[in-house]
Motif scaffolding. Sequence first.
Motif, PDB file in Angstrom:
ATOM      1  N   THR A 261       0.831  -1.203   0.000  1.00  0.00           N
ATOM      2  CA  THR A 261       0.000   0.000   0.000  1.00  0.00           C
ATOM      3  C   THR A 261       0.867   1.254   0.000  1.00  0.00           C
ATOM      4  O   THR A 261       0.555   2.241  -0.675  1.00  0.00           O
ATOM      5  N   ILE A 262       1.965   1.202   0.748  1.00  0.00           N
ATOM      6  CA  ILE A 262       2.855   2.360   0.824  1.00  0.00           C
ATOM      7  C   ILE A 262       3.435   2.687  -0.556  1.00  0.00           C
ATOM      8  O   ILE A 262       3.435   3.840  -0.996  1.00  0.00           O
TER       9      ILE A 262
ATOM     10  N   ALA B  29       2.222   1.759  -3.483  1.00  0.00           N
ATOM     11  CA  ALA B  29       1.134   2.114  -4.397  1.00  0.00           C
ATOM     12  C   ALA B  29       0.719   3.573  -4.222  1.00  0.00           C
ATOM     13  O   ALA B  29       0.398   4.261  -5.189  1.00  0.00           O
ATOM     14  N   PHE B  30       0.735   4.064  -2.981  1.00  0.00           N
ATOM     15  CA  PHE B  30       0.407   5.467  -2.745  1.00  0.00           C
ATOM     16  C   PHE B  30       1.591   6.371  -3.091  1.00  0.00           C
ATOM     17  O   PHE B  30       1.419   7.517  -3.474  1.00  0.00           O
ATOM     18  N   ALA B  31       2.807   5.848  -2.940  1.00  0.00           N
ATOM     19  CA  ALA B  31       3.988   6.678  -3.241  1.00  0.00           C
ATOM     20  C   ALA B  31       4.065   6.964  -4.735  1.00  0.00           C
ATOM     21  O   ALA B  31       4.248   8.092  -5.165  1.00  0.00           O
ATOM     22  N   ASP B  32       3.887   5.905  -5.532  1.00  0.00           N
ATOM     23  CA  ASP B  32       4.170   6.032  -6.956  1.00  0.00           C
ATOM     24  C   ASP B  32       2.964   5.815  -7.871  1.00  0.00           C
ATOM     25  O   ASP B  32       3.053   6.023  -9.075  1.00  0.00           O
ATOM     26  N   GLY B  33       1.869   5.368  -7.311  1.00  0.00           N
ATOM     27  CA  GLY B  33       0.685   5.144  -8.130  1.00  0.00           C
ATOM     28  C   GLY B  33       0.774   3.859  -8.942  1.00  0.00           C
ATOM     29  O   GLY B  33       1.636   3.010  -8.706  1.00  0.00           O
ATOM     30  N   MET B  34      -0.116   3.721  -9.910  1.00  0.00           N
ATOM     31  CA  MET B  34      -0.203   2.500 -10.690  1.00  0.00           C
ATOM     32  C   MET B  34       1.039   2.264 -11.548  1.00  0.00           C
ATOM     33  O   MET B  34       1.269   1.152 -12.032  1.00  0.00           O
TER      34      MET B  34
ATOM     35  N   ASP C  47      -1.753  -4.165  -3.284  1.00  0.00           N
ATOM     36  CA  ASP C  47      -2.340  -4.126  -1.942  1.00  0.00           C
ATOM     37  C   ASP C  47      -3.033  -2.793  -1.668  1.00  0.00           C
ATOM     38  O   ASP C  47      -2.548  -1.975  -0.884  1.00  0.00           O
ATOM     39  N   MET C  48      -4.191  -2.588  -2.286  1.00  0.00           N
ATOM     40  CA  MET C  48      -4.924  -1.332  -2.116  1.00  0.00           C
ATOM     41  C   MET C  48      -5.739  -1.278  -0.820  1.00  0.00           C
ATOM     42  O   MET C  48      -6.151  -0.228  -0.384  1.00  0.00           O
ATOM     43  N   LYS C  49      -6.050  -2.433  -0.246  1.00  0.00           N
ATOM     44  CA  LYS C  49      -6.953  -2.471   0.922  1.00  0.00           C
ATOM     45  C   LYS C  49      -8.224  -1.671   0.576  1.00  0.00           C
ATOM     46  O   LYS C  49      -8.727  -0.880   1.380  1.00  0.00           O
TER      47      LYS C  49
ATOM     48  N   GLY D 228     -15.358   2.696  -3.788  1.00  0.00           N
ATOM     49  CA  GLY D 228     -14.964   2.920  -5.180  1.00  0.00           C
ATOM     50  C   GLY D 228     -14.338   1.676  -5.778  1.00  0.00           C
ATOM     51  O   GLY D 228     -13.432   1.742  -6.604  1.00  0.00           O
TER      52      GLY D 228
ATOM     53  N   ILE E 276     -13.788   0.907  -9.748  1.00  0.00           N
ATOM     54  CA  ILE E 276     -12.766   1.733 -10.403  1.00  0.00           C
ATOM     55  C   ILE E 276     -11.362   1.346  -9.939  1.00  0.00           C
ATOM     56  O   ILE E 276     -10.438   1.198 -10.754  1.00  0.00           O
ATOM     57  N   LEU E 277     -11.200   1.149  -8.634  1.00  0.00           N
ATOM     58  CA  LEU E 277      -9.873   0.780  -8.116  1.00  0.00           C
ATOM     59  C   LEU E 277      -9.446  -0.584  -8.649  1.00  0.00           C
ATOM     60  O   LEU E 277      -8.293  -0.771  -9.040  1.00  0.00           O
TER      61      LEU E 277
ATOM     62  N   MET F 229      -8.317  -0.296 -12.234  1.00  0.00           N
ATOM     63  CA  MET F 229      -6.991   0.333 -12.301  1.00  0.00           C
ATOM     64  C   MET F 229      -5.902  -0.682 -12.001  1.00  0.00           C
ATOM     65  O   MET F 229      -4.893  -0.750 -12.697  1.00  0.00           O
TER      66      MET F 229
END
Lengths: 215, 215
Positions: free
Chosen positions: B36-37, B39-44, B62-64, B68, B71-72, B75
């Motif tokens: 998750t870290i 994925a949020f740092a750099d995106g898809m 690991d989006m948890k 939405g 859509i998630l 992606m």
Amino acid sequence: MTKPLIQIALDQTSLPSALEVARRVENFVDIIEVGTILAFADGMNAVSTLRQLHPDHILVCDMKTTDGGAILARMAYEAGADWMTVSAAAHIATIGACKKVADEFNGEIQIEIYGNWTMEDAKAWVDLGITQAIYHRSRDAELAGVGWTEADIEKMRQLSELGLALSITGGIVPQDIHLFEGIKAKAFIAGRALAGETGQETAEALKTEINRFWG
Amino acid sequence: MTKPLIQIALDQTSLPSALEVARRVENFVDIIEVGTILAFADGMNAVSTLRQLHPDHILVCDMKTTDGGAILARMAYEAGADWMTVSAAAHIATIGACKKVADEFNGEIQIEIYGNWTMEDAKAWVDLGITQAIYHRSRDAELAGVGWTEADIEKMRQLSELGLALSITGGIVPQDIHLFEGIKAKAFIAGRALAGETGQETAEALKTEINRFWG
């Protein structure tokens, strides 16, 4: 009680689309939110870009943080967020870790209320010094074509009385605002209703209703 | 019962650091997880880059996912993930929406078990056709210096009996593996234990234990 603010939720899957919306709405919203979808699409670059382009708006990073709280919080605040969200399902230690980082940056935490949460959980958030939570309209109600239920309003009153200022979301329309009179409402959040062609009208209608009930 | 796999969790805050680790461990892990870290740092971009550099590994995003979901999920799978994670705190409609998209892509959903979940919730996941969940060691236990508790093992057995294959995580060391004998274990997940200097040794020791109990 200060008047509720207006917040745009940016859940575009590309940053340019989100930036276009933000530019269009910036004069009639108080808060710009990097929605979870945008944050996962583009990463923290979405937060720092919006921070730079909209220096005077409150900026929210909607991570719905569930674990790894200290690291995620630091990433969000370092990228320029003022507020970040933490899932109600996170362990209380995770919520506490986020709050600790928030305090370092003079930022705030909002609890995203999802899942099987209790008023005991809510008291624990307040005990940590958390002052905000986000309340979503019951999805079952929305799908069944039912508006905000008495059960929703009652929970919102209780959370409000515990000391949590609520950001309220879920198909918010101006005609709904009166339902929340007396509740500590921090903001009303909308996405497409504000991003679309009639966004400015909608914002003005929301503000008219807000002025009636939080005058 | 097929043998549990070995999974590296990449929770670096920069993509280059994550890519370096992935390159170092690829020969002794089966599954690469965009944490998750990351994925949020750099995106898809993190997902699609790892997909391209490691075409033969199972790739987890690991989006948890909490809301939405459609859509998630789209992606994550479009970026190349094989599996994606959904929070146990998500509304069942959200979990269902993710599963629907997963089916389009022949992908899989893993429920991230957090918050106040019940066995009724777990049955609902199974009824949707979900076959995987991720079980984390109790954080309180970990902080109190206690290992995996009987309560943990009992819950894991029950989830296993319902039909959920569990990915197990939380300070996993080879000496712990025997605790999970008889449980439907999909994978053991580790981060620093596999990324560090003794990563290969650790992976080999994990595999030795796995072969003893799932021979």
